[in-house]
Scaffold this active site. Structure first.
Site, PDB file in Angstrom:
ATOM      1  N   HIS A 369       5.727  -1.400   8.350  1.00 53.11           N
ATOM      2  CA  HIS A 369       6.277  -2.732   8.157  1.00 53.11           C
ATOM      3  C   HIS A 369       5.479  -3.769   8.927  1.00 53.11           C
ATOM      4  O   HIS A 369       5.257  -4.867   8.460  1.00 53.11           O
ATOM      5  CB  HIS A 369       7.742  -2.756   8.593  1.00 53.11           C
ATOM      6  N   CYS A 682     -12.407  -4.815 -11.448  1.00 50.57           N
ATOM      7  CA  CYS A 682     -11.500  -5.320 -10.414  1.00 50.57           C
ATOM      8  C   CYS A 682     -11.540  -4.504  -9.118  1.00 50.57           C
ATOM      9  O   CYS A 682     -10.742  -4.740  -8.222  1.00 50.57           O
ATOM     10  CB  CYS A 682     -10.067  -5.393 -10.938  1.00 50.57           C
TER      11      CYS A 682
HETATM   12  C1  PEP Z   1      -9.626   0.745  -8.158  1.00 53.90           C
HETATM   13  O1  PEP Z   1      -9.377   1.937  -8.104  1.00 53.90           O
HETATM   14  O2  PEP Z   1     -10.788   0.297  -8.219  1.00 53.90           O
HETATM   15  C2  PEP Z   1      -8.541  -0.253  -8.128  1.00 53.90           C
HETATM   16  C3  PEP Z   1      -8.778  -1.519  -8.348  1.00 53.90           C
HETATM   17  O3  PEP Z   1      -7.294   0.183  -7.840  1.00 53.90           O
HETATM   18  P1  PEP Z   1      -6.797   0.605  -6.389  1.00 53.90           P
HETATM   19  O4  PEP Z   1      -7.855   0.210  -5.408  1.00 53.90           O
HETATM   20  O5  PEP Z   1      -5.523  -0.130  -6.207  1.00 53.90           O
HETATM   21  O6  PEP Z   1      -6.624   2.073  -6.532  1.00 53.90           O
END
Ligand code: PEP
Ligand code: MG
Length: 755
Positions: A369, A682
């Site tokens: 937390h 991403c």
């Molecule tokens: C990834 O795996 O690149 C991603 C964006 O998801 P996470 O980092 O949340 O697993």
């Protein structure tokens, strides 16, 4: 082994020392008495105490035997003379013929030329040398090992007097350089990014309960109730603070407030009080039991929750003992790094967040937390730094490097300078990037790049407008789930998602459905018995197996986005059939909402993450079913190279800027373009300008990065000539190189790409 003779000498001496230390007079007067006592007890003609002053200088503070004029006049630098040598190496010296030693430095004002033998020990506290204690004899005396030990014990007691701040100002005891005590670099785990520089403030909330036995249990119960009521009203006051208006840290405190009403816990304290203990002893007893249980619990989540109880118990103890520490925390240094074994979310609020530059914990996990609250307050946090409290002293300079999960204690000048420089550079750059906020992310030849932001907390939303991101390319919905003690229901989720969309003010938000497991642990499902959690029951595998959770989340998303656009993305899809199944659940929920006569989103976009390489070989079957694909380079790298993303030993082994990875990106980009499906990246890779440049060269036109990376990536985009990069990149893909990094960096330099 200490002989019994030596032990009794030291015990007798210690007894007398204790009396002197506890007696009246100034610190200097007490020190004067102490050296006389030691000289007499150890049958030495001289006993002197040197104290470390600012600038690594050892000053003679008290002596029995040397000329009194030399007190406060004789000064030695660390490593100068025998006294300086003892301080520099933090080790004792016992020499029958001290003058023959090569480091002997003669100080005429002391009159020490007549003394031949010398025994000296460092005065140490924590890991810091605070001074040197010396005895001398005229004869060539051979000091025994037992005598050295006795002097060391005495020095330990003296350390308290020296560190008290009565002899020299406490700030002087902070070393300017790393001579008196070695600088340390400690490894931990990144719990929140950012870098902070400040002085250590040790958080030790432990209160010693002195009054154990109660006269009247009823009075004690009343005291307990009053203390609890006081804490509840403190929490209520916290809720009125502006930073508490919204966000998961508010949930954290709400959970915490629930604890103050936890019947089981209160009953156990009540029982203890009824057996005749005082209220504080009752709290202490239950706290001790909790701690004992905590040590037996392997489950990280439960341990965290128990820790919240510990925080609450400490607060109750403070309240009951009338030791409301808030006053003492007012003198928090201007730039403080808080160091604690662990700390509760409420305790963190005791410290002025504007002065907190970092948090270093011996325990803690990303789901703590306190980590969630610290993230909301933008305080860098390094967790799991083993035994840090034993290695650090109050006011030690500290660098809390949350970005790299490391902590520098008493950092040498050069490291400190480089951090200061980096921090001010960062500020300058920030100002430059802020100037770019309203400029489009277009390349030199006018190609538009969509630059979105990754988010996971409501608080992140503020960066959406500050950074000038086009939208949120990845909203990790699991973080709010991790902040709570139980699964949030549909209404709570609807409220949250609606707030996110409201705050996005029409910019696109891509909600990723629950992606837990692997390194993101949730209490409700995650099995802790898997050998390979990254390859285990995680993410879409869990939510397809527990469709009720997925349905609730999708329902909440549909309701939150009523009348607006909804983008939903499914994580960790490994085969088309999984996407079909997930989409089917979404269709059921859409139909349900329609039957209930509820308004639906104006438009629904469905997408998948591409993190599992197998999916890349099913694109012809997949792409007609989706509106967009987002490559999660973090997991993708892990699976493409068979490399654990959390293992630092192999973290640098393969370079994503290698022919294999780039070819992968290019293949997927070509296919998506052919099917008219939006493609973005991403993962962390997209946030690094050189990597982002390469991704654009490979045909990707949309990137989603952390908020601080928007500025640097946009700078790169605006200086890039894609037309020159594409053919160059293509020409590299058949090379046998381990990495294309240096060639790509060369391209950037030659073509004026700015980073
Ligand atoms: C990834 O795996 O690149 C991603 C964006 O998801 P996470 O980092 O949340 O697993
Ligand atoms: Mg992932």
């Amino acid at each position: 082994m200490v002989s019994s003779g030596a032990t009794s000498v030291s015990r007798r001496l210690l007894g007398r020392l204790r009396d002197v230390m506890a007696g009246g007079g100034t610190a200097q007067e007490r020190l004067d008495k102490v050296v006389t006592l030691i000289a007499r007890d150890m049958v030495a003609e001289v006993c002197s105490c040197y104290v470390m002053r600012a600038g690594e200088v050892l000053e003679l503070f008290a002596t029995e035997g040397l000329k009194s004029e030399s007190v406060h006049r004789t000064r030695l630098r660390v490593a100068e003379g025998l006294v300086g040598d003892i301080a520099a190496h933090a080790r004792p010296l016992a020499l029958a013929d001290a003058q023959a030693h090569p480091h002997f430095a003669y100080r005429p004002e002391t009159g020490e030329e007549v003394y031949h033998s010398l025994m000296g020990v460092p005065i140490i506290r924590g890991s810091r040398v605070l001074g040197v204690l010396v005895v001398q004899n005229r004869t060539m005396r051979h000091y025994t090992e037992e005598e050295v030990e006795t002097l060391e014990t005495v020095a330990m007691v003296l350390a308290e007097l020296v560190a008290s701040g009565d002899l020299v100002d406490r700030s002087e005891l902070v070393p300017v350089d790393g001579n008196a005590v070695l600088p340390l670099r400690l490894e931990g785990v990144r719990l929140n990014g950012g870098v902070g520089l400040g002085v250590a403030v040790l958080h030790r909330p432990r209160i010693v309960v002195r009054r154990l036995v109660a006269e009247d249990p009823d009075i004690e119960m009343e005291r307990l109730q009053r203390a609890l009521a006081a804490i509840k009203s403190q929490i209520d006051v916290l809720f009125t603070r502006p930073e508490m208006r919204d966000g998961e840290h508010r949930d954290v405190l709400e959970t915490y407030r629930m604890f103050t009403e936890d019947k089981g816990w209160l009953n156990r304290i009540g029982e203890a009080v009824r057996t005749g203990l005082t209220a504080e002893a009752g709290v202490q007893k239950v706290l001790d039991d909790t701690r004992a249980r905590m040590n037996l619990i392997a489950d990280a989540y439960l341990r965290e929750r128990l820790h919240d109880f510990e925080d609450l118990a400490n607060r109750l103890l403070q309240q009951l003992s009338g030791d409301d520490e808030e006053g003492s925390r007012d003198d928090l240094p201007e730039a403080a790094i808080l160091v604690a074994r662990n700390i509760g979310p409420m305790e963190l609020f005791d410290y002025d967040p504007r002065r907190l530059r970092g948090l270093v914990l011996e325990e803690g996990s990303t789901t703590s937390h306190v980590a969630i609250v610290a993230r909301a307050l933008d305080i860098p946090v390094v967790g799991r730094v083993k035994d840090v409290l034993d290695m650090i002293e109050s006011l030690d300079p500290v660098i809390c490097d949350g970005d790299n999960g490391q902590v520098f204690i008493r950092p040498p000048e050069d490291i400190r300078d480089s951090v200061v420089e980096a921090l001010s550079e960062r500020q300058i750059r920030r100002a430059v990037y802020a100037g770019l906020r309203d400029l489009p992310a277009v390349t030199r030849e006018g190609i538009q790049i969509t630059l979105s932001m990754n988010a996971g907390l409501l608080l992140d939303l503020q960066h959406l407008h500050e950074s000038g991101a086009d939208g949120i390319g990845l909203y990790r919905t699991e973080l709010p789930f991790m902040a709570r003690s139980a699964l949030p229901d549909v209404d709570a989720q609807t409220l949250l998602y609606r707030k996110i969309l409201d705050q996005a003010e029409g910019k696109r938000v891509v909600f990723r459905t629950l992606d837990v497991g692997g390194d993101k642990v949730l209490p409700y499902w995650n099995p802790s018995d898997e050998d390979n959690p990254a390859l285990g029951w995680r993410s879409i595998r869990i939510t397809l197996d527990r469709p009720a959770v997925m349905r609730q989340q999708l329902r909440a998303l549909l309701r939150a986005a009523a009348g607006r656009e909804l983008s939903v993305m499914f994580p960790m899809i490994a085969e088309v059939a999984e996407l079909v199944q997930a989409r089917h659940i979404l269709d059921i929920e859409i139909a349900r909402e329609r039957t209930l006569g509820r308004p639906l989103p104006e438009r629904i976009r469905v997408g998948t993450m591409l993190e599992v390489p197998a999916l890349a070989f099913q694109l012809d079957a997949l792409l007609p079913l989706v509106d967009f694909v987002s490559i999660g380079s973090n997991d993708l790298t892990q699976f493409l190279f068979a490399i654990d993303r959390g293992n630092p030993r192999i973290a640098e082994r393969y370079d994503p800027l290698s022919p294999g990875m780039i070819r992968f990106m290019q293949t997927v980009a070509t296919k998506c373009r052919a099917y008219g499906v939006d493609l973005s990246v991403c993962g962390e890779m997209a946030a690094r300008p050189l990597e982002a440049m390469t991704l654009i060269g490979a045909g990707i036109r949309s990137l989603s990065v952390t908020a601080p990376a928007i500025g640097p990536v946009k700078t790169m985009v605006r200086s890039l000539d894609v037309g020159a990069l594409e053919p160059y990149l293509f020409s590299l893909l058949d090379l046998r190189d381990h990495s294309l990094r240096s060639r790509l960096r060369g391209f950037a330099t030659d073509h004026g790409v700015s980073f």
